[in-house]
Design a protein around this motif. Structure first.
Motif, PDB file in Angstrom:
ATOM      1  N   SER A  43      -6.177  11.977  44.615  1.00 55.95           N
ATOM      2  CA  SER A  43      -7.483  12.182  43.984  1.00 55.95           C
ATOM      3  C   SER A  43      -7.691  13.659  43.634  1.00 55.95           C
ATOM      4  CB  SER A  43      -8.597  11.722  44.933  1.00 55.95           C
ATOM      5  OG  SER A  43      -8.564  12.484  46.126  1.00 55.95           O
ATOM      6  N   GLU A  44      -8.513  13.886  42.613  1.00 57.84           N
ATOM      7  CA  GLU A  44      -8.791  15.254  42.167  1.00 57.84           C
ATOM      8  C   GLU A  44      -9.385  16.099  43.288  1.00 57.84           C
ATOM      9  OE1 GLU A  44      -7.929  17.141  39.656  1.00 57.84           O
ATOM     10  OE2 GLU A  44      -6.761  15.376  39.049  1.00 57.84           O
ATOM     11  N   HIS A 101      -9.014  15.962  46.388  1.00 59.82           N
ATOM     12  CA  HIS A 101      -8.023  16.366  47.379  1.00 59.82           C
ATOM     13  C   HIS A 101      -7.097  17.435  46.803  1.00 59.82           C
ATOM     14  CE1 HIS A 101      -5.187  16.215  50.673  1.00 59.82           C
ATOM     15  NE2 HIS A 101      -4.209  15.977  49.816  1.00 59.82           N
ATOM     16  N   LYS A 102      -6.625  17.216  45.597  1.00 62.44           N
ATOM     17  CA  LYS A 102      -5.682  18.163  44.986  1.00 62.44           C
ATOM     18  C   LYS A 102      -6.301  19.558  44.906  1.00 62.44           C
ATOM     19  CE  LYS A 102      -3.730  14.762  41.834  1.00 62.44           C
ATOM     20  NZ  LYS A 102      -3.544  14.494  40.403  1.00 62.44           N
ATOM     21  N   ARG A 103      -7.532  19.612  44.457  1.00 58.84           N
ATOM     22  CA  ARG A 103      -8.195  20.916  44.348  1.00 58.84           C
ATOM     23  C   ARG A 103      -8.200  21.619  45.693  1.00 58.84           C
ATOM     24  NH1 ARG A 103     -11.932  18.585  40.996  1.00 58.84           N
ATOM     25  NH2 ARG A 103     -13.340  18.142  42.722  1.00 58.84           N
ATOM     26  N   PHE A 104      -8.525  20.871  46.719  1.00 56.74           N
ATOM     27  CA  PHE A 104      -8.629  21.461  48.054  1.00 56.74           C
ATOM     28  C   PHE A 104      -7.276  21.961  48.552  1.00 56.74           C
ATOM     29  CE2 PHE A 104      -8.755  21.317  52.686  1.00 56.74           C
ATOM     30  CZ  PHE A 104      -9.861  22.119  52.911  1.00 56.74           C
ATOM     31  N   VAL A 105      -6.238  21.175  48.343  1.00 61.68           N
ATOM     32  CA  VAL A 105      -4.902  21.572  48.798  1.00 61.68           C
ATOM     33  C   VAL A 105      -4.500  22.871  48.120  1.00 61.68           C
ATOM     34  CG1 VAL A 105      -2.451  20.967  48.737  1.00 61.68           C
ATOM     35  CG2 VAL A 105      -4.140  19.248  49.386  1.00 61.68           C
ATOM     36  N   GLN A 106      -4.776  22.962  46.826  1.00 65.51           N
ATOM     37  CA  GLN A 106      -4.392  24.168  46.105  1.00 65.51           C
ATOM     38  C   GLN A 106      -5.165  25.385  46.622  1.00 65.51           C
ATOM     39  OE1 GLN A 106      -4.698  22.928  41.935  1.00 65.51           O
ATOM     40  NE2 GLN A 106      -2.462  22.657  41.973  1.00 65.51           N
ATOM     41  N   GLU A 107      -6.400  25.157  46.964  1.00 65.81           N
ATOM     42  CA  GLU A 107      -7.213  26.245  47.488  1.00 65.81           C
ATOM     43  C   GLU A 107      -6.638  26.755  48.823  1.00 65.81           C
ATOM     44  OE1 GLU A 107     -11.337  25.043  47.749  1.00 65.81           O
ATOM     45  OE2 GLU A 107     -11.604  26.375  49.483  1.00 65.81           O
ATOM     46  N   ILE A 108      -6.260  25.827  49.679  1.00 64.31           N
ATOM     47  CA  ILE A 108      -5.708  26.225  50.977  1.00 64.31           C
ATOM     48  C   ILE A 108      -4.342  26.887  50.808  1.00 64.31           C
ATOM     49  CG2 ILE A 108      -4.864  25.368  53.209  1.00 64.31           C
ATOM     50  CD1 ILE A 108      -7.894  25.366  53.000  1.00 64.31           C
ATOM     51  N   LEU A 109      -3.537  26.333  49.914  1.00 67.21           N
ATOM     52  CA  LEU A 109      -2.224  26.933  49.673  1.00 67.21           C
ATOM     53  C   LEU A 109      -2.382  28.396  49.269  1.00 67.21           C
ATOM     54  CD1 LEU A 109      -0.298  24.153  47.735  1.00 67.21           C
ATOM     55  CD2 LEU A 109       0.464  25.283  49.826  1.00 67.21           C
ATOM     56  N   ARG A 110      -3.338  28.616  48.395  1.00 64.96           N
ATOM     57  CA  ARG A 110      -3.551  29.977  47.920  1.00 64.96           C
ATOM     58  C   ARG A 110      -3.937  30.887  49.090  1.00 64.96           C
ATOM     59  NH1 ARG A 110      -6.170  28.710  43.163  1.00 64.96           N
ATOM     60  NH2 ARG A 110      -4.528  29.100  41.650  1.00 64.96           N
ATOM     61  N   LYS A 111      -4.786  30.376  49.959  1.00 64.10           N
ATOM     62  CA  LYS A 111      -5.215  31.170  51.116  1.00 64.10           C
ATOM     63  C   LYS A 111      -4.044  31.532  52.009  1.00 64.10           C
ATOM     64  CE  LYS A 111      -9.962  30.019  52.313  1.00 64.10           C
ATOM     65  NZ  LYS A 111     -10.802  29.198  53.170  1.00 64.10           N
ATOM     66  N   VAL A 112      -3.223  30.540  52.268  1.00 64.69           N
ATOM     67  CA  VAL A 112      -2.085  30.759  53.155  1.00 64.69           C
ATOM     68  C   VAL A 112      -1.081  31.703  52.500  1.00 64.69           C
ATOM     69  CG1 VAL A 112      -0.149  29.589  54.308  1.00 64.69           C
ATOM     70  CG2 VAL A 112      -2.404  28.534  54.304  1.00 64.69           C
ATOM     71  N   TYR A 113      -0.930  31.560  51.177  1.00 63.86           N
ATOM     72  CA  TYR A 113      -0.037  32.432  50.408  1.00 63.86           C
ATOM     73  C   TYR A 113      -0.524  33.867  50.483  1.00 63.86           C
ATOM     74  CZ  TYR A 113       3.015  33.664  46.422  1.00 63.86           C
ATOM     75  OH  TYR A 113       3.969  34.199  45.609  1.00 63.86           O
TER      76      TYR A 113
END
Length: 627
Positions: free
Chosen positions: A98-99, A101-113
């Motif tokens: 779902s959109e 979820h995807k948005r959220f995952v990308q947001e967290i990935l960016r944070k961790v990156y």
RNA sequence: GGCUAUGUAGCUCAGCCGGUUAGAGCACACGACUCAUAAUCGUGGUGUCGGCGGUUCGAGUCCGCCCAUAGCCA
């Protein structure tokens, strides 16, 4: 302590239909969610489907569908309807495609990156498509990973890695500071054990040209997110996308099966830490459902039970109750129709349902169908009744759900005893004892009110029906701690359906052959039950732990078998290979000194104890049936 | 091979920091009762508490070794 409760069941991998294992976990969660709601907790319960990854892309291809269409089907037509039918009371169903979820995952990935915990590196190794991960040589048995259907392939690719190893000391400390984080304790020990060795860094991406089905890495369009990094975040994305993160996340409980302990106990807390999010409160680990014979359940073994068929036959409530009452959380438990039938008949029909019937009849007969005014608020039944909630809370909190239910059933049995002792039918014959009669009947109704509320988390529809049959409505858990809340004057409905009709486990249990006749002769039917086959020895070796035993691998035509045979003193392994023997093919498998034997070889033993195997007189192909 | 957990009546399980004749439910048998879904209630059993050894006045409960099962790690 804040009365807030957030709970997740594992999100299910959307590559096949739900089975009893999925359902078991959801029913545990459903119980905990309903229990907390009744106990005044603001509760949110989430589950969903994990829809990305190579395996799903493949399954879709095999089904001739696009991945999205495929997971839409599995999620919307298989999982969600099954859970709705089974009355799993989730508040949100999160799908990883779902959109939101995807948005959220990308947001967290960016944070961790940005926190510097992700780096890019090249890796070459053996990759198992079945398990979606790189494997080591040591893990392979005969060139294949146990459980996989095909050997791993050599792969070289550049991926993004998450610096997990860096956080290992932190996690060990955290687990020591929070000894109750992982339950039952056995699994905590297991995790601490894993953490004694380096855990390495976690590959969190896959090249997009190879695996297009996933969430793109936000800063590199050529890669998609690896399945675990994606899936675990669903527990948070569900809340975040509904604006409930702040409120519920600090109270998170995850309920998972023991097979996915490592990602949840190791990857997940480290991911949260790196992303600057609070760690969950509790990880509840349950065991697996086994077939009635104690063996693993599987479609291929033909011993899988279909949860929906069980619900159709015995009712949703009985399935919930039996699954909760007859399993011990954390341990593997056998389960099947017999268990449901047994619990339905003994606990629900005989003890509980029948108690409702008898008290209803007496109220209609002796009290004009009106709940009388009680005169003595204090009694043994009353004291035990109001104390029950605390006992149940204690067991539920310790995750001993089966004992919590038993606690309530004991009270129900004591109510049956109470009726037998006060004998309302005798009191009814004596007008001067009317008060006693009314008190007794009120006591039973009030006791049933309490018991029904405490059972409600395990009986999602029948607990309400039970109270309705007594003219009562709904109550909170706290309202079971006060005696006398069933309002005097309540009208008892004239008609009420049988709450729990009794059912047999199986209509056609093949009648076992009668014992052998006194003359020691068996019938032709007895003989026909034994399946003899010609079998060719393709491998033979000594049993590692027994001198007299050989472990034979046999070709039985369409498959191979392993049989342990006590002929090592008369046959060398080499002398047997290639020989055709006679196998009892439908003998119940047994463990012999730690090695499974799936049948037995016919052999004769003479007076000197010499053993000679039986072999076809002329050559016959393996698998030939012998009569 | 290393580690963890489990091993208690036919079945499913309870037994907290070691302490009196080891418990519950189910199933089974008999009895009581009749308000009730041939339901309920009462009575009834052998349990080497996986095995062996040890600590202790005393161990199912602690320690050691072994066996079996499940699993993790390598």
């Amino acid at each position: 302590m804040s009365k807030t409760f957030y709970e997740t069941a594992a999100i299910d991998y959307a590559n096949a239909a739900p089975h009893i294992g999925h359902v078991y976990e959801k029913i545990i969660c459903d119980f905990l969610a309903r229990f907390h709601r009744l106990d005044g907790y603001e509760t949110n319960f989430v589950t969903g489907t994990d829809e990305h990854g190579e395996k799903i892309a493949r399954a879709a291809k095999n089904a001739g569908q696009k991945p999205q269409a495929f997971v839409d089907y599995v999620s919307e037509k298989l999982f969600q309807p099954a859970y709705q039918r089974l009355l799993i009371s989730y508040d949100d169903y999160i799908r990883t495609s779902s959109e939101r979820h995807k948005r959220f995952v990308q947001e967290i990935l960016r944070k961790v990156y940005e926190a510097g915990d992700i780096y890019y590196a090249e890796y070459e190794g053996l990759y198992s498509v079945g398990s979606e991960r790189y494997v080591t040589e040591k893990e392979l048995v005969g060139g294949i990973l146990p459980g996989d259907s095909e050997p791993p392939v050599l792969r070289k690719e550049a991926n993004y890695f998450f610096r997990m190893e860096k956080y290992r000391p932190w996690l060990v400390d955290y687990l020591h500071e929070h000894p109750d984080l992982i339950q039952p304790q056995a699994y905590r020990n297991e995790v601490l054990e894993m953490l004694k060795e380096p855990i390495g860094d976690l590959s969190i991406s896959r090249p997009r040209e190879r695996v297009p089905w996933g969430i793109p890495i936000p800063w590199d369009e050529n890669h998609v997110t690896y399945v675990w990094f994606d899936a675990l975040l669903a527990y948070v994305s569900s809340l975040a996308s509904r604006g409930l993160f702040e409120k519920f996340w600090p109270y998170a409980w995850h309920v998972i099966g023991k097979d996915i302990l490592k990602p949840h106990a190791i990857f997940w807390p480290i991911m949260l830490k790196s992303a600057g999010l609070p760690i969950y409160r509790r990880l509840v680990v349950h065991g697996h459902i086994l077939a009635m014979d104690g063996r693993k359940m599987g479609k291929s073994l033909g011993n899988a039970v279909d949860p929906l068929a069980l619900a159709d036959k015995f009712g949703v409530d009985a399935v919930h109750y039996a699954l909760l009452r007859d399993t011990t959380l954390g341990a593997d438990s056998p389960f099947g129709e017999e268990v449901v039938a047994q619990r339905l008949n003994a606990d629900l029909a005989n003890d509980l349902g029948n108690l409702v019937s008898r008290v209803r009849t007496m109220l209609l007969k002796y009290c004009g169908g009106v709940l009388p005014e009680p005169s003595s608020p204090d009694s043994e039944m009353a004291r035990a009744g109001v104390a029950l909630a605390e006992k149940v809370r204690k067991e539920v909190d310790a995750l001993r759900i089966h004992l919590a239910l038993e606690e309530v059933l004991q009270y129900v049995r004591s109510l049956n005893r109470f009726i037998n002792e006060t004998k309302p039918w005798e009191l009814a014959r004596d007008e001067s004892r009317k008060k006693e009669l009314e008190d007794a009947l009120y006591t039973v109704v009030e006791g049933l009110r309490i018991a029904s509320v405490l059972l409600e988390p395990a009986l999602p529809t029948k607990a309400k029906e039970l109270r309705a049959a007594l003219g009562l409505g709904d109550y909170t858990l706290a309202q079971t701690e006060t005696w006398g809340l069933a309002p005097a004057g309540t009208r008892i409905p004239q008609e009420a359906p049988i709450l729990f009709p009794k059912l047999e486990a199986r209509p056609e249990p093949a009648p076992q052959a009668e014992r052998p006749a006194a003359d020691g002769l068996i019938t032709i039917e007895d003989f026909a039950r034994v399946d003899f086959r010609v079998a060719e020895v393709i491998k033979a070796e000594k049993h590692p732990k027994a001198d007299k035993l050989l472990v034979l691998t046999l070709d039985v035509g369409d498959h191979t078998r392993q049989v342990v045979s006590g002929i090592a003193q008369y046959y060398t392994p080499e002398s047997l290979v290639g020989k055709k023997l006679v196998l009892v093919a439908n003998l119940k498998p047994a463990m012999l000194r730690g090695v499974e034997s799936q049948g037995m070889i016919l052999a004769g033993e003479d007076a000197q104890g010499r053993i000679v195997v039986v072999s076809p007189e002329k050559d016959m192909p393996p698998g030939t049936k012998i009569r």
